[in-house]
Motif scaffolding. Structure first.
Motif, PDB file in Angstrom:
ATOM      1  N   PHE A 152      -0.686  64.551  27.351  1.00 49.21           N
ATOM      2  CA  PHE A 152      -0.113  64.105  28.621  1.00 49.21           C
ATOM      3  C   PHE A 152      -0.540  62.674  28.948  1.00 49.21           C
ATOM      4  O   PHE A 152      -0.310  62.189  30.036  1.00 49.21           O
ATOM      5  N   GLY A 153      -1.152  61.999  28.004  1.00 50.35           N
ATOM      6  CA  GLY A 153      -1.722  60.687  28.296  1.00 50.35           C
ATOM      7  C   GLY A 153      -0.703  59.612  28.583  1.00 50.35           C
ATOM      8  O   GLY A 153      -0.979  58.659  29.293  1.00 50.35           O
ATOM      9  N   ASN A 154       0.507  59.740  27.996  1.00 48.82           N
ATOM     10  CA  ASN A 154       1.490  58.662  28.121  1.00 48.82           C
ATOM     11  C   ASN A 154       2.458  58.848  29.278  1.00 48.82           C
ATOM     12  O   ASN A 154       3.267  57.985  29.555  1.00 48.82           O
ATOM     13  N   ILE A 155       2.439  60.026  29.912  1.00 49.94           N
ATOM     14  CA  ILE A 155       3.488  60.326  30.880  1.00 49.94           C
ATOM     15  C   ILE A 155       3.246  59.571  32.175  1.00 49.94           C
ATOM     16  O   ILE A 155       2.193  59.700  32.799  1.00 49.94           O
ATOM     17  N   GLY A 156       4.222  58.766  32.578  1.00 48.80           N
ATOM     18  CA  GLY A 156       4.109  57.988  33.806  1.00 48.80           C
ATOM     19  C   GLY A 156       4.882  58.646  34.925  1.00 48.80           C
ATOM     20  O   GLY A 156       5.617  59.610  34.719  1.00 48.80           O
ATOM     21  N   PRO A 157       4.763  58.136  36.142  1.00 52.86           N
ATOM     22  CA  PRO A 157       5.492  58.703  37.277  1.00 52.86           C
ATOM     23  C   PRO A 157       6.969  58.350  37.216  1.00 52.86           C
ATOM     24  O   PRO A 157       7.391  57.530  36.416  1.00 52.86           O
ATOM     25  N   LYS A 158       7.760  58.952  38.103  1.00 51.38           N
ATOM     26  CA  LYS A 158       9.208  58.720  38.111  1.00 51.38           C
ATOM     27  C   LYS A 158       9.570  57.335  38.628  1.00 51.38           C
ATOM     28  O   LYS A 158      10.663  56.868  38.419  1.00 51.38           O
ATOM     29  N   SER A 159       8.662  56.680  39.331  1.00 49.43           N
ATOM     30  CA  SER A 159       8.993  55.388  39.935  1.00 49.43           C
ATOM     31  C   SER A 159       8.834  54.264  38.929  1.00 49.43           C
ATOM     32  O   SER A 159       9.211  54.391  37.780  1.00 49.43           O
ATOM     33  N   SER A 160       8.227  53.165  39.340  1.00 50.68           N
ATOM     34  CA  SER A 160       8.198  51.982  38.482  1.00 50.68           C
ATOM     35  C   SER A 160       7.142  52.056  37.403  1.00 50.68           C
ATOM     36  O   SER A 160       7.023  51.146  36.600  1.00 50.68           O
ATOM     37  N   GLY A 161       6.348  53.105  37.351  1.00 55.67           N
ATOM     38  CA  GLY A 161       5.316  53.206  36.327  1.00 55.67           C
ATOM     39  C   GLY A 161       3.947  53.221  36.962  1.00 55.67           C
ATOM     40  O   GLY A 161       3.761  52.843  38.109  1.00 55.67           O
ATOM     41  N   ALA A 162       2.963  53.675  36.182  1.00 57.52           N
ATOM     42  CA  ALA A 162       1.613  53.821  36.727  1.00 57.52           C
ATOM     43  C   ALA A 162       0.995  52.473  37.007  1.00 57.52           C
ATOM     44  O   ALA A 162       1.129  51.538  36.238  1.00 57.52           O
ATOM     45  N   LYS A 163       0.314  52.376  38.149  1.00 61.65           N
ATOM     46  CA  LYS A 163      -0.436  51.168  38.483  1.00 61.65           C
ATOM     47  C   LYS A 163      -1.886  51.572  38.673  1.00 61.65           C
ATOM     48  O   LYS A 163      -2.300  52.027  39.733  1.00 61.65           O
ATOM     49  N   SER A 164      -2.642  51.430  37.635  1.00 67.09           N
ATOM     50  CA  SER A 164      -4.023  51.903  37.652  1.00 67.09           C
ATOM     51  C   SER A 164      -4.898  50.951  38.435  1.00 67.09           C
ATOM     52  O   SER A 164      -4.722  49.739  38.408  1.00 67.09           O
ATOM     53  N   GLY A 165      -5.863  51.526  39.122  1.00 68.37           N
ATOM     54  CA  GLY A 165      -6.813  50.693  39.857  1.00 68.37           C
ATOM     55  C   GLY A 165      -7.951  50.215  38.987  1.00 68.37           C
ATOM     56  O   GLY A 165      -8.802  49.457  39.419  1.00 68.37           O
ATOM     57  N   LYS A 166      -7.977  50.680  37.724  1.00 70.81           N
ATOM     58  CA  LYS A 166      -9.062  50.290  36.832  1.00 70.81           C
ATOM     59  C   LYS A 166      -8.896  48.840  36.398  1.00 70.81           C
ATOM     60  O   LYS A 166      -7.808  48.313  36.318  1.00 70.81           O
ATOM     61  N   SER A 206      17.105  59.400  44.676  1.00 73.74           N
ATOM     62  CA  SER A 206      18.430  59.086  44.131  1.00 73.74           C
ATOM     63  C   SER A 206      18.921  60.260  43.281  1.00 73.74           C
ATOM     64  O   SER A 206      18.224  61.264  43.096  1.00 73.74           O
ATOM     65  N   ILE A 207      20.135  60.115  42.741  1.00 74.75           N
ATOM     66  CA  ILE A 207      20.702  61.169  41.882  1.00 74.75           C
ATOM     67  C   ILE A 207      19.787  61.443  40.693  1.00 74.75           C
ATOM     68  O   ILE A 207      19.451  62.596  40.395  1.00 74.75           O
ATOM     69  N   ILE A 208      19.383  60.385  39.997  1.00 71.02           N
ATOM     70  CA  ILE A 208      18.571  60.544  38.790  1.00 71.02           C
ATOM     71  C   ILE A 208      17.162  61.033  39.138  1.00 71.02           C
ATOM     72  O   ILE A 208      16.553  61.791  38.377  1.00 71.02           O
ATOM     73  N   TYR A 209      16.656  60.644  40.291  1.00 71.15           N
ATOM     74  CA  TYR A 209      15.309  61.055  40.696  1.00 71.15           C
ATOM     75  C   TYR A 209      15.188  62.574  40.760  1.00 71.15           C
ATOM     76  O   TYR A 209      14.127  63.141  40.483  1.00 71.15           O
ATOM     77  N   ASN A 210      16.268  63.235  41.109  1.00 71.90           N
ATOM     78  CA  ASN A 210      16.255  64.693  41.255  1.00 71.90           C
ATOM     79  C   ASN A 210      16.581  65.425  39.955  1.00 71.90           C
ATOM     80  O   ASN A 210      16.758  66.647  39.963  1.00 71.90           O
ATOM     81  N   LEU A 211      16.666  64.690  38.842  1.00 73.82           N
ATOM     82  CA  LEU A 211      16.876  65.296  37.525  1.00 73.82           C
ATOM     83  C   LEU A 211      15.591  65.141  36.715  1.00 73.82           C
ATOM     84  O   LEU A 211      15.312  64.066  36.190  1.00 73.82           O
ATOM     85  N   PRO A 212      14.774  66.182  36.615  1.00 70.20           N
ATOM     86  CA  PRO A 212      13.440  66.050  36.015  1.00 70.20           C
ATOM     87  C   PRO A 212      13.440  65.695  34.536  1.00 70.20           C
ATOM     88  O   PRO A 212      12.429  65.205  34.011  1.00 70.20           O
ATOM     89  N   ARG A 272       7.043  54.597  20.004  1.00 66.88           N
ATOM     90  CA  ARG A 272       8.038  55.000  19.010  1.00 66.88           C
ATOM     91  C   ARG A 272       8.965  56.086  19.547  1.00 66.88           C
ATOM     92  O   ARG A 272       8.663  56.763  20.521  1.00 66.88           O
ATOM     93  N   LYS A 273      10.106  56.239  18.865  1.00 67.22           N
ATOM     94  CA  LYS A 273      11.077  57.271  19.230  1.00 67.22           C
ATOM     95  C   LYS A 273      10.442  58.653  19.179  1.00 67.22           C
ATOM     96  O   LYS A 273       9.752  58.995  18.222  1.00 67.22           O
ATOM     97  N   GLY A 274      10.726  59.439  20.231  1.00 69.45           N
ATOM     98  CA  GLY A 274      10.243  60.806  20.275  1.00 69.45           C
ATOM     99  C   GLY A 274      11.398  61.787  20.302  1.00 69.45           C
ATOM    100  O   GLY A 274      12.312  61.718  19.483  1.00 69.45           O
ATOM    101  N   THR A 275      11.395  62.664  21.292  1.00 68.38           N
ATOM    102  CA  THR A 275      12.377  63.748  21.374  1.00 68.38           C
ATOM    103  C   THR A 275      13.696  63.279  21.986  1.00 68.38           C
ATOM    104  O   THR A 275      13.704  62.697  23.060  1.00 68.38           O
ATOM    105  N   PRO A 276      14.839  63.542  21.317  1.00 68.18           N
ATOM    106  CA  PRO A 276      16.146  63.257  21.934  1.00 68.18           C
ATOM    107  C   PRO A 276      16.515  64.363  22.922  1.00 68.18           C
ATOM    108  O   PRO A 276      16.080  65.509  22.779  1.00 68.18           O
ATOM    109  N   LYS A 277      17.308  64.011  23.911  1.00 62.16           N
ATOM    110  CA  LYS A 277      17.746  65.006  24.903  1.00 62.16           C
ATOM    111  C   LYS A 277      19.080  64.558  25.470  1.00 62.16           C
ATOM    112  O   LYS A 277      19.369  63.358  25.569  1.00 62.16           O
ATOM    113  N   GLU A 278      19.915  65.517  25.854  1.00 60.60           N
ATOM    114  CA  GLU A 278      21.221  65.206  26.424  1.00 60.60           C
ATOM    115  C   GLU A 278      21.336  65.893  27.780  1.00 60.60           C
ATOM    116  O   GLU A 278      21.061  67.087  27.898  1.00 60.60           O
ATOM    117  N   VAL A 279      21.721  65.124  28.796  1.00 62.51           N
ATOM    118  CA  VAL A 279      21.752  65.629  30.165  1.00 62.51           C
ATOM    119  C   VAL A 279      23.131  65.373  30.753  1.00 62.51           C
ATOM    120  O   VAL A 279      23.701  64.296  30.594  1.00 62.51           O
TER     121      VAL A 279
END
Length: 323
Positions: free
Chosen positions: A206-220, A151-157, A114-121
């Motif tokens: 912090f359970g939902n936060i994924g990495p900056k790349s294509s998303g978490a790939k769990s080994g489980k 990339s440009i966006i990668y360096n914007l946390p 669901r929608k969470g916090t809005p932000k403007e960058v």
């Protein structure tokens, strides 16, 4: 003298064919009283769902497209369907490899984000490419599926995978397809400054936060979903159960999707599947181009070079040259 009448051993006469069944007293039943067999109904598919940030498990059924699915989920939990950014299958995490697209496995567990916090960058476009891959949820929301490293966006946390793109330079892009949003980003002049308004998915801790790349790939080991039979949403609004694609088709579709990303900056497995299916029985790139021009895919405006690239990966996949 006996108080009970002796039961007759003489069997009751069978009903005449034209009269229909008789009740025990032998009276003929009126036509509208003759029992009718109930129509056979197909069993309704039932899926389990949950809000990704945490909620009780819900039961949903009776949908034939993504918008109807969102409506069922929102009705189950009593919130507006517009609150749903996208759904993942078999994980509550913002894992872009588990996005719900045009199909759902019959045993998949659905998690609604669901929608969470809005932000403007504010972003300085110091390079022609921002390093973004855009996709959409099938109901009017484009969001970030992948961010290229360095990339440009990668360096914007503050910009993350899974963020919904709501506005570009105060232009509302809700309701636009992902390729339209990608085109708008691409057309922003180099060295200019633009603003991007994003809405991140609702998170719990912090359970939902994924990495900056294509998303978490769990080994489980995956705990839900069989992946054998799928409920596939079709363009005509209907849904049907289909078996999983064979290996060569799956490889071809993945390669087509990779080309969509490199040429257009979008990721769309359903679009890649449509292109693969259009290529069936085609023997050269010209026939594929004609099939695309005669379909709803014409609006994408694929170039001749892109069609040739598509045909190359299709023929490689058909022949088993790639794996």
């Amino acid at each position: 003298m006996s108080l009970f009448k002796k039961k007759s051993s003489k069997p009751a006469p069978p009903p005449r064919p034209e009269e229909g069944p008789r009740p025990p007293n032998g009276r003929k039943l009126p036509t509208d009283e003759i029992p009718q067999s109930a129509p056979v109904q197909k069993p309704q598919l039932v899926f389990h769902c949950q809000q990704a940030h945490g909620s009780p498990v819900g039961i949903i059924s009776g949908f034939s497209n993504v918008k109807e699915l969102y409506q069922k989920i929102s009705a189950c939990y009593d919130f507006p369907p517009e609150d749903i950014l996208y759904c993942t299958l078999n994980t509550h995490k913002v894992d872009m490899s588990k996005l719900l697209g045009g199909q759902i496995g019959l045993e998949d567990f659905i998690f609604a984000h669901r929608k969470g916090t809005p932000k403007e960058v504010e972003v300085i476009k110091s390079d022609e490419s921002l390093g973004l891959t855009i996709t959409d949820n099938g109901a009017g929301y484009a969001f970030i599926k992948r961010i290229k490293e360095n990339s440009i966006i990668y360096n914007l946390p503050h910009i993350q995978v899974g963020d919904h793109i709501e506005k570009l330079n105060n232009i509302n892009v809700v309701g636009r397809r992902h390729y339209e949003v990608a085109k708008m980003l691409k057309e922003i002049p180099k060295d200019s400054v633009f603003s991007i308004r994003l809405i991140e998915p609702m998170k719990s801790g912090f359970g939902n936060i994924g990495p900056k790349s294509s998303g978490a790939k769990s080994g489980k080991k995956q705990s839900y979903g069989s992946g054998k039979e799928t409920l596939r949403f079709k363009a005509n609004g209907k849904a049907s159960i289909e078996n999983e694609h064979d290996d060569r088709a799956k490889i071809g579709i993945d390669k087509i999707n990779a080309l969509l990303e490199s040429f257009m900056g979008i990721n769309d497995l359903d679009l890649a599947t449509q292109i693969w299916e259009l290529s069936v029985s085609k023997t050269n790139s010209m026939q594929l181009a004609e099939a695309i021009d005669d379909s709803e895919l014409e609006e994408f405006g694929f170039t001749d070079d892109f069609i040739i690239e598509l045909w190359g990966v299709i023929t490689d996949a058909r022949s088993g040259r790639i794996n």
